[in-house]
Design a protein around this motif. Sequence first.
Motif, PDB file in Angstrom:
ATOM      1  N   ILE A  20       0.870  -1.244  -0.078  1.00 45.28           N
ATOM      2  CA  ILE A  20      -0.130   0.099  -0.054  1.00 45.28           C
ATOM      3  C   ILE A  20       0.836   1.310   0.025  1.00 45.28           C
ATOM      4  CG2 ILE A  20      -1.622   1.333   1.397  1.00 45.28           C
ATOM      5  CD1 ILE A  20      -2.868  -1.554   2.089  1.00 45.28           C
ATOM      6  N   ALA A  21       1.879   1.455   0.904  1.00 46.92           N
ATOM      7  CA  ALA A  21       2.892   2.479   0.822  1.00 46.92           C
ATOM      8  C   ALA A  21       3.537   2.804  -0.440  1.00 46.92           C
ATOM      9  CB  ALA A  21       3.986   2.225   2.078  1.00 46.92           C
ATOM     10  N   VAL A  22       4.020   1.604  -1.172  1.00 44.93           N
ATOM     11  CA  VAL A  22       4.701   1.916  -2.363  1.00 44.93           C
ATOM     12  C   VAL A  22       3.751   2.356  -3.636  1.00 44.93           C
ATOM     13  CG1 VAL A  22       5.727   0.615  -4.584  1.00 44.93           C
ATOM     14  CG2 VAL A  22       6.384   0.303  -2.111  1.00 44.93           C
ATOM     15  N   LEU A  23       2.324   1.619  -3.436  1.00 45.25           N
ATOM     16  CA  LEU A  23       1.436   2.087  -4.310  1.00 45.25           C
ATOM     17  C   LEU A  23       0.960   3.677  -4.083  1.00 45.25           C
ATOM     18  CD1 LEU A  23      -0.945  -1.076  -4.651  1.00 45.25           C
ATOM     19  CD2 LEU A  23       0.652  -0.025  -6.410  1.00 45.25           C
ATOM     20  N   ILE A  24       0.756   3.967  -2.906  1.00 42.44           N
ATOM     21  CA  ILE A  24       0.367   5.399  -2.596  1.00 42.44           C
ATOM     22  C   ILE A  24       1.361   6.303  -3.132  1.00 42.44           C
ATOM     23  CG2 ILE A  24      -0.099   7.235  -0.883  1.00 42.44           C
ATOM     24  CD1 ILE A  24      -1.687   4.965   0.713  1.00 42.44           C
ATOM     25  N   LEU A  25       2.646   5.929  -2.710  1.00 43.21           N
ATOM     26  CA  LEU A  25       3.846   6.838  -3.204  1.00 43.21           C
ATOM     27  C   LEU A  25       3.806   7.004  -4.909  1.00 43.21           C
ATOM     28  CD1 LEU A  25       6.452   8.434  -2.932  1.00 43.21           C
ATOM     29  CD2 LEU A  25       7.552   6.190  -3.153  1.00 43.21           C
ATOM     30  N   LEU A  26       3.666   6.052  -5.610  1.00 41.65           N
ATOM     31  CA  LEU A  26       3.530   5.816  -7.259  1.00 41.65           C
ATOM     32  C   LEU A  26       2.311   6.701  -7.543  1.00 41.65           C
ATOM     33  CD1 LEU A  26       4.571   4.750  -9.584  1.00 41.65           C
ATOM     34  CD2 LEU A  26       2.880   2.748  -9.588  1.00 41.65           C
ATOM     35  N   ILE A  27       1.096   6.356  -7.125  1.00 46.61           N
ATOM     36  CA  ILE A  27       0.013   7.126  -7.392  1.00 46.61           C
ATOM     37  C   ILE A  27      -0.121   8.668  -7.220  1.00 46.61           C
ATOM     38  CG2 ILE A  27      -2.454   7.563  -6.858  1.00 46.61           C
ATOM     39  CD1 ILE A  27      -2.563   4.628  -6.198  1.00 46.61           C
ATOM     40  N   GLY A  28       0.587   9.080  -6.028  1.00 45.19           N
ATOM     41  CA  GLY A  28       0.909  10.326  -5.677  1.00 45.19           C
ATOM     42  C   GLY A  28       1.790  11.015  -6.760  1.00 45.19           C
ATOM     43  N   VAL A  29       2.818  10.332  -7.178  1.00 45.11           N
ATOM     44  CA  VAL A  29       3.664  11.027  -7.966  1.00 45.11           C
ATOM     45  C   VAL A  29       2.981  11.288  -9.425  1.00 45.11           C
ATOM     46  CG1 VAL A  29       5.869  10.637  -9.325  1.00 45.11           C
ATOM     47  CG2 VAL A  29       5.952  10.248  -6.844  1.00 45.11           C
ATOM     48  N   VAL A  30       2.384  10.219  -9.572  1.00 46.83           N
ATOM     49  CA  VAL A  30       1.634  10.212 -11.186  1.00 46.83           C
ATOM     50  C   VAL A  30       0.406  11.440 -10.912  1.00 46.83           C
ATOM     51  CG1 VAL A  30      -0.011   8.772 -12.679  1.00 46.83           C
ATOM     52  CG2 VAL A  30       2.079   8.019 -11.568  1.00 46.83           C
ATOM     53  N   GLY A  31      -0.030  11.466  -9.844  1.00 51.41           N
ATOM     54  CA  GLY A  31      -1.338  12.542  -9.624  1.00 51.41           C
ATOM     55  C   GLY A  31      -0.766  13.886  -9.638  1.00 51.41           C
ATOM     56  N   LEU A  32       0.687  13.972  -9.482  1.00 50.16           N
ATOM     57  CA  LEU A  32       1.000  15.384  -9.293  1.00 50.16           C
ATOM     58  C   LEU A  32       1.480  15.821 -10.782  1.00 50.16           C
ATOM     59  CD1 LEU A  32       3.271  15.386  -6.052  1.00 50.16           C
ATOM     60  CD2 LEU A  32       1.204  16.758  -6.551  1.00 50.16           C
ATOM     61  N   VAL A  33       1.809  14.763 -11.574  1.00 47.73           N
ATOM     62  CA  VAL A  33       2.273  15.291 -12.729  1.00 47.73           C
ATOM     63  C   VAL A  33       1.562  14.963 -14.032  1.00 47.73           C
ATOM     64  CG1 VAL A  33       4.825  14.643 -12.124  1.00 47.73           C
ATOM     65  CG2 VAL A  33       3.445  13.082 -13.420  1.00 47.73           C
ATOM     66  N   MET A  34       0.328  14.324 -13.648  1.00 47.93           N
ATOM     67  CA  MET A  34      -0.476  13.950 -14.946  1.00 47.93           C
ATOM     68  C   MET A  34      -1.208  15.130 -15.564  1.00 47.93           C
ATOM     69  SD  MET A  34      -3.386  11.596 -13.182  1.00 47.93           S
ATOM     70  CE  MET A  34      -4.716  12.084 -12.366  1.00 47.93           C
ATOM     71  N   GLY A  35      -1.619  16.177 -14.593  1.00 44.64           N
ATOM     72  CA  GLY A  35      -2.232  17.313 -15.307  1.00 44.64           C
ATOM     73  C   GLY A  35      -1.325  18.143 -16.146  1.00 44.64           C
ATOM     74  N   GLU A  36      -0.098  17.849 -16.126  1.00 45.62           N
ATOM     75  CA  GLU A  36       0.806  18.652 -17.231  1.00 45.62           C
ATOM     76  C   GLU A  36       1.006  17.736 -18.370  1.00 45.62           C
ATOM     77  OE1 GLU A  36       1.569  21.825 -15.869  1.00 45.62           O
ATOM     78  OE2 GLU A  36       0.627  21.246 -14.250  1.00 45.62           O
ATOM     79  N   LEU A  37       0.332  16.574 -18.527  1.00 43.22           N
ATOM     80  CA  LEU A  37       0.581  15.880 -19.633  1.00 43.22           C
ATOM     81  C   LEU A  37      -0.300  16.399 -20.869  1.00 43.22           C
ATOM     82  CD1 LEU A  37       0.752  12.170 -18.289  1.00 43.22           C
ATOM     83  CD2 LEU A  37       2.642  13.525 -18.982  1.00 43.22           C
ATOM     84  N   PRO A  38       0.381  16.333 -21.915  1.00 42.18           N
ATOM     85  CA  PRO A  38      -0.114  16.825 -23.230  1.00 42.18           C
ATOM     86  C   PRO A  38      -1.353  15.811 -23.359  1.00 42.18           C
ATOM     87  CG  PRO A  38       1.894  15.909 -23.905  1.00 42.18           C
ATOM     88  CD  PRO A  38       1.876  15.700 -22.426  1.00 42.18           C
ATOM     89  N   ARG A  39      -2.504  16.062 -24.122  1.00 43.40           N
ATOM     90  CA  ARG A  39      -3.723  15.392 -24.351  1.00 43.40           C
ATOM     91  C   ARG A  39      -3.241  14.490 -25.543  1.00 43.40           C
ATOM     92  NH1 ARG A  39      -5.103  17.223 -19.798  1.00 43.40           N
ATOM     93  NH2 ARG A  39      -6.968  18.471 -19.522  1.00 43.40           N
ATOM     94  N   SER A  40      -3.022  13.213 -25.316  1.00 39.76           N
ATOM     95  CA  SER A  40      -2.606  12.225 -26.202  1.00 39.76           C
ATOM     96  C   SER A  40      -3.087  10.765 -25.794  1.00 39.76           C
ATOM     97  CB  SER A  40      -1.194  12.149 -26.240  1.00 39.76           C
ATOM     98  OG  SER A  40      -0.415  11.776 -25.346  1.00 39.76           O
ATOM     99  N   PRO A  41      -3.149   9.611 -26.290  1.00 37.71           N
ATOM    100  CA  PRO A  41      -3.357   8.600 -25.935  1.00 37.71           C
ATOM    101  C   PRO A  41      -2.610   8.152 -24.516  1.00 37.71           C
ATOM    102  CG  PRO A  41      -3.060   8.324 -28.304  1.00 37.71           C
ATOM    103  CD  PRO A  41      -2.522   9.733 -27.988  1.00 37.71           C
TER     104      PRO A  41
END
Length: 192
Positions: A20-41
């Motif tokens: 759970i700790a590793v998954l939360i860390l991974l999800i948190g990192v992804v959550g912080l950067v995913m809004g900056e991604l260009p709209r693509s597949p």
Amino acid sequence: MSLKNTDRWGGISQLLHWTIAVLILLIGVVGLVMGELPRSPKYFWVYTAHKSLGLTVLALVLVRIGWRLYAGAPAPVPGTPRWQAWLAGVVHLLLYGMALAMPLSGWLYDSASGLRPFRWFGQVEVPKLVAPDRALADAAHGWHEWLFWLLVLLVLVHAGAALYHHFVRHDATLARMLPRRMTTHPPREDAP
């Protein structure tokens, strides 16, 4: 290694805790950067992975709570002040609450947003919790962000306390959540 919790956390509790700790860390990192991604597949793939991992954490936390109710929890290490044991219990309770509230608020946000049906890892369609509702979606999105920062704060308190016990008090608090093979040095006998 005992699977149930005895004087230390058992194997199942350790596996669930660290997964759970590793998954939360991974999800948190992804959550912080995913809004900056260009709209693509790739953008949609990242969002699907974020949501899928979030629901996986939700399921694992429910399993962890059930396992803890069944297997119990080790008593605080001898010499732990009563107020620290109480505070640790409060922080654990809040961590469980945040680990449930985070994915639920994300699921509510996804549901209320009226987005296309979401499939867990592209395989199983996840039911919507509510009908599309822009105001509720905006509120759930705000909750999701605030809960994330509260969770970060609680994780820092939790990890800081574990490190304090390990490096300052020199007791077995942290070592009890690690596999025995990783704890080659027993705690000092003269620990306060």
